[in-house]
Each structure stands twice: as C-alpha cells, then as structure tokens.
Design an enzyme around this catalytic site. Structure first.
Site, PDB file in Angstrom:
ATOM      1  CD  GLU A 151      62.236 102.486  10.525  1.00  0.00           C
ATOM      2  OE1 GLU A 151      63.099 101.991  11.284  1.00  0.00           O
ATOM      3  OE2 GLU A 151      62.204 103.684  10.223  1.00  0.00           O
TER       4      GLU A 151
ATOM      5  CE  LYS B 149      61.379 104.257  13.715  1.00  0.00           C
ATOM      6  NZ  LYS B 149      62.425 104.541  14.695  1.00  0.00           N
TER       7      LYS B 149
ATOM      8  N   GLY C  88      61.975 113.270   8.870  1.00  0.00           N
ATOM      9  CA  GLY C  88      62.334 114.567   8.291  1.00  0.00           C
ATOM     10  C   GLY C  88      61.270 115.637   8.499  1.00  0.00           C
TER      11      GLY C  88
END
Ligand code: 13P
Length: 342
Positions: free
Chosen positions: A178, A220, A264
C-alpha cells in the site's frame, strides 16, 4: 501445494464472486480517535466489542472475502470464546493482519514519513501465520505539499514495501502493498496523477529488485483525484479516467488485483468511483479492480453503534449494506438508488 500456489489460492479466495476486503485494522490511536468523535469510551473492551460486531455481521461474507485485523484484535476472542481469526475463517472470510509499525517522521525530511516495522518481521509473520492470518498489510504514506514528496521519501518507502513483501511471500502470506498518496492538501488532480505514477513506478522497480513475485501480491492504492482542499471539482468520470490511465502506465499486468483504499472519501463517493472504473473500463483492465475500504464501509456502522449493545443490530445492517454496495461497485453494478435500502 507449493508456496506460490498457496499465495495465488489465497488471492483467488479473497476476491471470489465479486468480493473485496474489509480493512478493520485501525491502530489503537486511530480507532480511539474514531470512538472519541462518536462519544464511545476508548478502552480495550470497547475495541473488542466493536471488532466482534464487525466480524459477526450476518451475511458479511457475501461481499467480503478478506478482513484485515490489527495485532490487538488477532489476539482477542469473541464473547463466545472463539479467536477472532477463527471466527472470520468459519464464516468464509480470510483473516489478514496489519504488520507495519506505523509511519514515522523521516529524519531530515520535514513533513515526510517512513513506515517502520522490518526488524523482527520474519519472526512476527511466523506467529501471525500460526494465529490464522493468510495475508498481510503494510501502508506507506506519501504526502503532497510544497516541494514534497521528495525522491528520497518515495524510494525509501518503496524499498521498505519490497522488503516486507518478500518476507511475506517467504512466510506464505500474501502481501498487500500500500503506497498511499494522501488526499490532504489543495493539489490538483494532475499533481496527484504525477505523484501516484512516480510512487507506483518506484514501487514496482523495488519489487523487481527484491525478487517479489508480482503474481502473488495485492496492490492497495489511492485513486487519482484532486486534494481535499482543492477548488477543482472532479467529476466521477474524471477520477475514473485519470486513475485508469495512471495505473495502465505504471502497474504491470502480472499483478492479479488492485484493491483501493477509501482515504477519506464519503462511502457514496468511494462506491461511485470504483463503479465507474469497473463499468466504463472493464475491457481495458488486466487486473481485478476491487476495494479494501475501512472508513467507506465502517463509517455509518460506527456512527449508529455509539458503543451501545442496543444498537448492534442496526449497526450490523448498515455494515452489511455498505459492504454490499462496495461489492456491487466492484462489478460495475452500483446505482445510487441502492443507497436508499440501508
Ligand atoms: P480507508 O479506507 O479508511 O482509507 O482505510 C484503508 C486502510 O486500511 C488504510 O491502510
């Protein structure tokens, strides 16, 4: 089964039948922050209750093939005395584990971070494997700002991700790799594109140097979109197009699956973006394009729970619904009208 077959088999199970990943691996400071916003006491028992609520949600395995746990959670048991990882496995969800030790300030590089956790990782992976984990996660954080990210920050994080990934594959765990380019800031979509492309190219170069089998990783990443505080308003189609173009230029076709973080975005936005990518570009994508959301699946559930037993059922319904909409987006079958049936 060879180690390589084992890893590929794990990936196939996680993403079978249009499923994706639930990230429920918030570190203690992060989950406590989310609890505090919702007026929930911040202690080990409430964290256990919450993770049990998530893991025991009826029908969750219809949309979720893998769930990422935090160290505290994988050592905990449900109220019936079943290990959390066993509980997930029994319900058809593969347990994974966050193994990095967090993003720390990078010495000499103000406002930039390096993720720590390589020392002793080989031994920790053996432990986690024995506790039932079949995949792992390591998150690198790249911040966009004035004069940053630097090449040094990007390359140091790629190096750590590659060494982590090699250790995971050796231990029989699929590495989720990630490199998160944060949404924080007022940068444009083009700037996010450029930084994401650089981070991905640096990452794949490091993975190659460290002999990581690209066919046995899950990537990711973030979406390509303008920063949270930018005045630029991205359309769903703009984000899908920029993201697909960026990834086609920088992610090898050998990678089996991309599972986006939500970073977010609102739950609806995250579903819309994933859906547009799968719906409009399916024929051009060599990878499975799925999700590994934390906030975009958990948010409505956590808000409804409020730490109270009486709200568990409603909270689980909301989690189930959000997971289902994320899986629909993975198939390119999400419609905003589905939002009403939560
Ligand atoms: P968000 O979906 O909330 O960004 O979290 C995903 C995650 O696990 C980051 O590592």
């Amino acid at each position: 089964m060879t180690n390589s077959e084992l890893l590929k088999n794990t990936i196939a199970q996680i993403f079978a039948n249009g499923k994706g990943i639930l990230a429920m691996d918030e570190s203690t400071p992060t989950i406590d922050k989310r609890f505090s916003v919702n007026g929930i006491p911040q202690n080990v028992e409430m964290r256990r209750n919450y993770r049990e609520l998530l893991a025991t949600t009826p029908g969750l395995s219809e949309s979720i093939g893998g769930a990422i746990l935090y160290d505290e959670t994988i050592r905990q048991q449900t109220s019936d005395g079943i290990a959390m990882a066993t509980m997930l496995m029994n319900s058809g969800i593969i347990p994974g584990i966050k193994v990095d030790m967090g993003a720390k300030p990078l010495a000499g590089f103000p406002n930039e971070k390096i993720t720590e956790g390589l020392d002793g990782l080989r031994e920790r992976l053996v432990d986690y494997n024995s506790m039932g984990a079949r995949f792992a996660k390591w998150r690198a954080v790249i911040t966009i700002g004035d004069g940053i990210p630097t090449d040094a920050c990007i390359n140091a994080n790629s190096h750590a991700l590659a060494r982590y990934a090699a250790l995971c594959q050796e231990a029989g765990l699929v590495p989720i790799v990630e490199p998160e380019v944060l949404m924080d800031g007022n940068h444009s979509r083009q700037r996010c594109y450029d930084v994401t492309e650089q981070a991905l190219k640096s990452l794949f170069e490091a993975l190659y140097h460290f002999r990581v089998d690209l066919q046995s990783i899950i990537l990711k990443p973030n979406l390509v979109m303008a920063g949270k505080d930018s005045s630029q308003k991205d359309s769903i189609a703009d984000v899908a197009k920029a993201t697909v173009n960026c990834f086609l230029s920088s992610v090898p076709a050998a990678v089996p699956a991309i599972a986006f973080l939500s970073g977010g975005q609102s739950p609806e936005q995250a579903s819309q973006h994933l859906n547009a990518i799968n719906k409009n570009y399916k024929d051009r994508l060599p990878w499975i394009v799925a999700f590994s959301f934390a906030r975009a699946i958990q948010h409505p559930c956590l808000e409804a729970w409020k730490g109270q037993e009486a709200h568990v059922e409603k909270a689980q319904q909301l989690l189930y619904h959000r997971a289902k909409l994320s899986a629909a987006a993975r198939r390119g079958a999400y419609k905003s009208a589905m939002e009403d049936h939560g």
